[in-house]
Design a protein around this motif. Structure first.
Motif, mmCIF file in Angstrom:
data_model
loop_
_atom_site.group_PDB
_atom_site.id
_atom_site.type_symbol
_atom_site.label_atom_id
_atom_site.label_comp_id
_atom_site.label_asym_id
_atom_site.label_seq_id
_atom_site.Cartn_x
_atom_site.Cartn_y
_atom_site.Cartn_z
ATOM 1 N N THR A 190 12.666 13.154 73.474
ATOM 2 C CA THR A 190 13.859 12.697 73.923
ATOM 3 C C THR A 190 13.683 11.966 75.281
ATOM 4 O OG1 THR A 190 15.022 14.458 73.030
ATOM 5 C CG2 THR A 190 16.476 13.119 74.443
ATOM 6 N N ALA B 275 20.899 15.057 76.340
ATOM 7 C CA ALA B 275 20.043 15.779 74.959
ATOM 8 C C ALA B 275 18.807 16.721 75.703
ATOM 9 C CB ALA B 275 19.481 14.905 74.288
ATOM 10 N N TRP C 33 17.925 20.706 75.384
ATOM 11 C CA TRP C 33 16.890 21.136 74.761
ATOM 12 C C TRP C 33 16.282 22.296 75.773
ATOM 13 C CZ3 TRP C 33 15.118 20.886 70.102
ATOM 14 C CH2 TRP C 33 15.092 19.840 69.343
ATOM 15 N N ASN D 39 21.826 17.150 65.428
ATOM 16 C CA ASN D 39 20.918 16.339 65.482
ATOM 17 C C ASN D 39 20.266 15.789 64.305
ATOM 18 O OD1 ASN D 39 18.434 15.387 66.554
ATOM 19 N ND2 ASN D 39 17.592 17.313 67.422
ATOM 20 N N ALA E 204 20.358 11.687 63.461
ATOM 21 C CA ALA E 204 19.079 11.027 63.340
ATOM 22 C C ALA E 204 19.062 10.277 61.967
ATOM 23 C CB ALA E 204 18.192 12.422 63.359
ATOM 24 N N ASN F 94 13.455 9.325 65.356
ATOM 25 C CA ASN F 94 14.558 9.488 64.574
ATOM 26 C C ASN F 94 14.178 10.433 63.407
ATOM 27 O OD1 ASN F 94 16.603 8.840 66.498
ATOM 28 N ND2 ASN F 94 16.800 6.909 65.498
ATOM 29 N N SER G 229 12.805 13.961 64.849
ATOM 30 C CA SER G 229 13.814 14.828 65.522
ATOM 31 C C SER G 229 14.431 15.840 64.404
ATOM 32 C CB SER G 229 14.959 13.852 66.140
ATOM 33 O OG SER G 229 15.861 14.767 66.478
ATOM 34 N N ALA H 66 14.046 20.034 64.403
ATOM 35 C CA ALA H 66 15.232 20.707 64.295
ATOM 36 C C ALA H 66 15.403 21.707 63.227
ATOM 37 C CB ALA H 66 16.422 19.837 64.418
#
Length: 208
Positions: free
Chosen positions: A80, A128, A132, A157, A161, A177, A180, A184
């Protein structure tokens, strides 16, 4: 009588003082010598001792899935931050995108749209990054609510994304993206492993 006491003849064994140490058994003698038990054998080594429980009955260490999940959260914060760095140098690209979207805009309208888009592109990554790091801190300590919050944030997220991937072209931001949602998903899988659930249960148990 020859002046000797009974039992002191040449054929008799010498009497031993009951309060004296056995022959050769000095207090400073090596405890590892044969025939003598070593005091070191009765003391467990530090590596063989089980982890001490935390005050209140909780576990004093996090299981491997939690440790890996926390590390991946730090990776997410780093990615990020990279996205934020990319956004800081994208003002001209944002201006070009605004002009292409509506060539009839006035200069004032273009500036307003660019400022808003640029602000969103830089502020959201900062938020963000904070999330995190916050989730890494809370989940490492076994907070049950942190896993719930991490689940909600992880789902959002993944959703955002995927939306960005379908709306934008391919570039560095698109690559981030793509990473991500995978990141997650792996984190949520680790947080819901059986050993992770036991860790949350013990760490969130009432402290007496």
């Amino acid at each position: 009588m020859n002046g000797t006491t009974p039992g002191s003849g040449s054929g008799d064994e010498p009497k031993r003082d009951p309060f004296s140490s056995p022959s050769g058994d000095r207090p400073d003698q090596d405890p590892q010598s044969p025939g003598l038990p070593s005091w070191r054998e009765s003391v467990p080594s530090e590596s063989n001792m089980p982890p001490a429980p935390m005050e209140g009955g909780g576990m004093s260490f996090a299981p491997r899935p939690i440790v890996l999940a926390v590390r991946l959260m730090y990776v997410g914060a780093g990615l990020t931050a990279l996205s934020l760095l990319f956004a800081l140098f994208s003002r001209d690209s944002i201006r070009d995108a605004v002009i292409d979207s509506d060539p009839d805009l006035t200069q004032s309208e273009i500036d307003t749209a660019v400022n808003i888009s640029y602000g969103v592109a830089t502020v959201f990554p900062l938020i963000a990054i904070g999330l995190w790091l916050w989730m890494a801190w809370a989940n490492k300590r076994g907070r049950s609510w942190a896993r719930v919050v991490a689940t909600i944030l992880g789902g959002l997220n993944i959703l955002f994304a995927l939306m960005n991937i379908t709306l934008g072209g391919f570039g560095l931001n698109t690559l981030l993206n793509l990473i991500s949602p995978v990141l997650a998903g792996v984190i949520l899988y680790l947080l819901y492993r059986p050993e992770s659930g036991e860790y949350y249960r013990q760490m969130s148990a009432p402290k007496f």
